[in-house]
Write a protein that holds these residues in place. Structure first.
Motif, PDB file in Angstrom:
ATOM      1  N   UNK A 124      54.895  49.559  -8.993  1.00 41.28           N
ATOM      2  CA  UNK A 124      54.241  50.481  -8.082  1.00 41.28           C
ATOM      3  C   UNK A 124      54.175  49.910  -6.661  1.00 41.28           C
ATOM      4  N   UNK A 125      53.854  50.780  -5.715  1.00 35.62           N
ATOM      5  CA  UNK A 125      53.683  50.371  -4.314  1.00 35.62           C
ATOM      6  C   UNK A 125      52.432  51.038  -3.755  1.00 35.62           C
ATOM      7  N   UNK A 126      52.004  50.545  -2.595  1.00 32.19           N
ATOM      8  CA  UNK A 126      50.930  51.193  -1.855  1.00 32.19           C
ATOM      9  C   UNK A 126      49.605  51.256  -2.593  1.00 32.19           C
ATOM     10  N   UNK A 127      48.901  52.389  -2.430  1.00 35.23           N
ATOM     11  CA  UNK A 127      47.566  52.562  -3.003  1.00 35.23           C
ATOM     12  C   UNK A 127      47.607  52.482  -4.521  1.00 35.23           C
ATOM     13  N   UNK A 128      48.654  53.041  -5.119  1.00 34.57           N
ATOM     14  CA  UNK A 128      48.748  53.033  -6.582  1.00 34.57           C
ATOM     15  C   UNK A 128      48.844  51.603  -7.115  1.00 34.57           C
ATOM     16  N   UNK A 144      47.669  48.897  -5.601  1.00 34.73           N
ATOM     17  CA  UNK A 144      46.360  48.253  -5.416  1.00 34.73           C
ATOM     18  C   UNK A 144      45.356  48.720  -6.473  1.00 34.73           C
ATOM     19  N   UNK A 145      45.472  49.990  -6.857  1.00 41.57           N
ATOM     20  CA  UNK A 145      44.581  50.507  -7.897  1.00 41.57           C
ATOM     21  C   UNK A 145      44.821  49.786  -9.221  1.00 41.57           C
ATOM     22  N   UNK A 146      46.078  49.649  -9.608  1.00 41.72           N
ATOM     23  CA  UNK A 146      46.362  48.998 -10.890  1.00 41.72           C
ATOM     24  C   UNK A 146      46.093  47.498 -10.828  1.00 41.72           C
ATOM     25  N   UNK A 147      46.213  46.890  -9.674  1.00 39.62           N
ATOM     26  CA  UNK A 147      45.786  45.490  -9.537  1.00 39.62           C
ATOM     27  C   UNK A 147      44.292  45.363  -9.828  1.00 39.62           C
ATOM     28  N   UNK A 148      43.510  46.294  -9.263  1.00 38.65           N
ATOM     29  CA  UNK A 148      42.060  46.293  -9.517  1.00 38.65           C
ATOM     30  C   UNK A 148      41.767  46.548 -10.991  1.00 38.65           C
ATOM     31  N   UNK A 149      42.460  47.543 -11.579  1.00 42.41           N
ATOM     32  CA  UNK A 149      42.186  47.936 -12.959  1.00 42.41           C
ATOM     33  C   UNK A 149      42.497  46.798 -13.929  1.00 42.41           C
TER      34      UNK A 149
END
Length: 376
Positions: A137-141, A143-148
């Motif tokens: 993934x790239x961008x916001x998506x 970063x979201x999965x990094x957080x998750x």
């Protein structure tokens, strides 16, 4: 002690069961009980194994399928699992009573829908989560999965199947687990050799170079085909596996003018004898955990060329590390294939004796005793 190995959406036919089966049997031989727990129908159950019909995970119940399909479309599968975890865990408790087990080992991604579990348990991580999933993934998506993923794996007791998976979890996912250590997959080499002695799949050449796996973006069979085209092509190349990228690989073989030397053998239910008859196994992957195919190849006495993905360095030790090449390097892979066929090394299960299922089972038992002792 009573052990539960939770495989979740896996089945008896899939790799997650195959790489835990031998160790589980040895734990039972040591006087303990082991249940495998599924929430996808694995077929006729073996011994005391459990198939749980968990609403939201079960694929046979109409309401469950509707719930899963709807929320997966909105949230994505892993976030859906994360959000509804308490709901899933409560259903598991009602059906099997997790207090009946001294220790639960959540294998692979079964830990995500069960992240809310508070019983004595470990999470066994079989793959490099960042490289295999987040990096696509790239961008916001992204970063979201990094957080998750950091949330899912932090503050948990983690076991990883290779040092590479451990590094991925700590350095790339950035998780802060309660504890983390490597626990290798264990294999009954005698069983493997017995199964390898069976008749090979039909219509194979007498001698061949072999590769196997679902032809997805991580297996990099495109790199293998390009490298094979640059070799002396002493033997045909047989690739086992099915997937949506197969047509593109067929076309690539034609473009490279090697289609006459390449056999796409499709899915093979009994692939072990094929390792025994191969002259060489090639692992061209970009991402691996602890590659079972390398274990099977060495057990069969078949040498291996592999990329530096996952636990390849842990399996191809000493002199065998000579044939580990950088990921994505077509020329290095081609040279290694020619080199190893020119003077093939003698290999056997002794090269990977540290994966003996009895040794690994003892470690599972030790971990369970520690966890039980801490609970008291």
């Amino acid at each position: 002690m009573r052990f539960a190995f939770v495989l979740g959406g896996s089945t008896y036919q899939q790799s997650l069961y195959r790489v835990t089966h031998d160790v589980a049997q040895e734990i039972e031989r040591q006087g303990h009980s082991v249940d495998f727990i599924f929430w996808e129908n694995p077929g006729p159950l073996d011994r005391n194994d459990k198939y749980l019909k968990i609403i939201g995970l079960d694929k046979e119940n109409r309401l469950s399928k509707l719930l899963s399909k709807t929320f997966t479309a909105i949230l994505g599968k892993h976030f859906y699992y994360y959000i509804f975890s308490s709901f899933f865990v409560q259903q598991m408790k009602r059906q099997v009573g997790d207090e009946n087990y001294d220790v639960i080992f959540y294998q692979g991604q079964s830990c995500i829908p069960m992240r809310a579990c508070s019983s004595n348990h470990y999470i066994v991580v079989h793959s490099c989560k960042y490289e295999n999933f987040i990096s696509r993934y790239t961008g916001i998506r992204k970063r979201f999965y990094e957080w998750l993923y950091k949330k899912i794996y932090s503050h948990k007791k983690l076991l990883t199947v290779s040092e590479d998976v451990k590094k991925d979890m700590l350095n790339k996912v950035g998780a802060t687990p309660a504890s983390i250590e490597v626990i290798l997959n264990g294999f009954d080499f005698n069983r493997l050799r017995r199964e390898m002695g069976q008749s090979p799949p039909e219509q194979l050449p007498q001698s061949y170079i072999m590769a196997a796996g679902r032809p997805d973006r991580t297996k990099r069979f495109d790199i293998l085909l390009k490298a094979y085209a640059k070799t002396r092509r002493q033997y045909p190349l047989v690739i086992f596996g099915e997937g949506k990228r197969l047509n593109a690989l067929n076309q690539l073989a034609k473009d490279l003018d090697i289609s006459g030397d390449v056999i796409f053998a499709g899915f093979c239910a009994n692939i072990l004898p094929a390792f025994h008859h191969a002259k060489l196994y090639v692992s061209s992957s970009d991402v691996e955990g602890l590659p079972t195919v390398i274990v099977e190849s060495l057990t069969a006495g078949t040498p291996v060329v592999a990329t530096d993905a996952g636990g390849s360095y842990e399996l191809l030790c000493g002199d065998l590390s000579r044939w580990i090449v950088p990921r994505g390097d077509v020329d290095a892979l081609a040279r290694a294939i020619d080199d190893i066929l020119e003077n093939p090394p003698a290999v056997c299960s002794e090269n990977i004796g540290f994966l003996d299922h009895r040794r690994v089972a003892r470690r599972y038992i030790e971990l369970s005793e520690q966890l039980k002792g801490n609970a008291h």
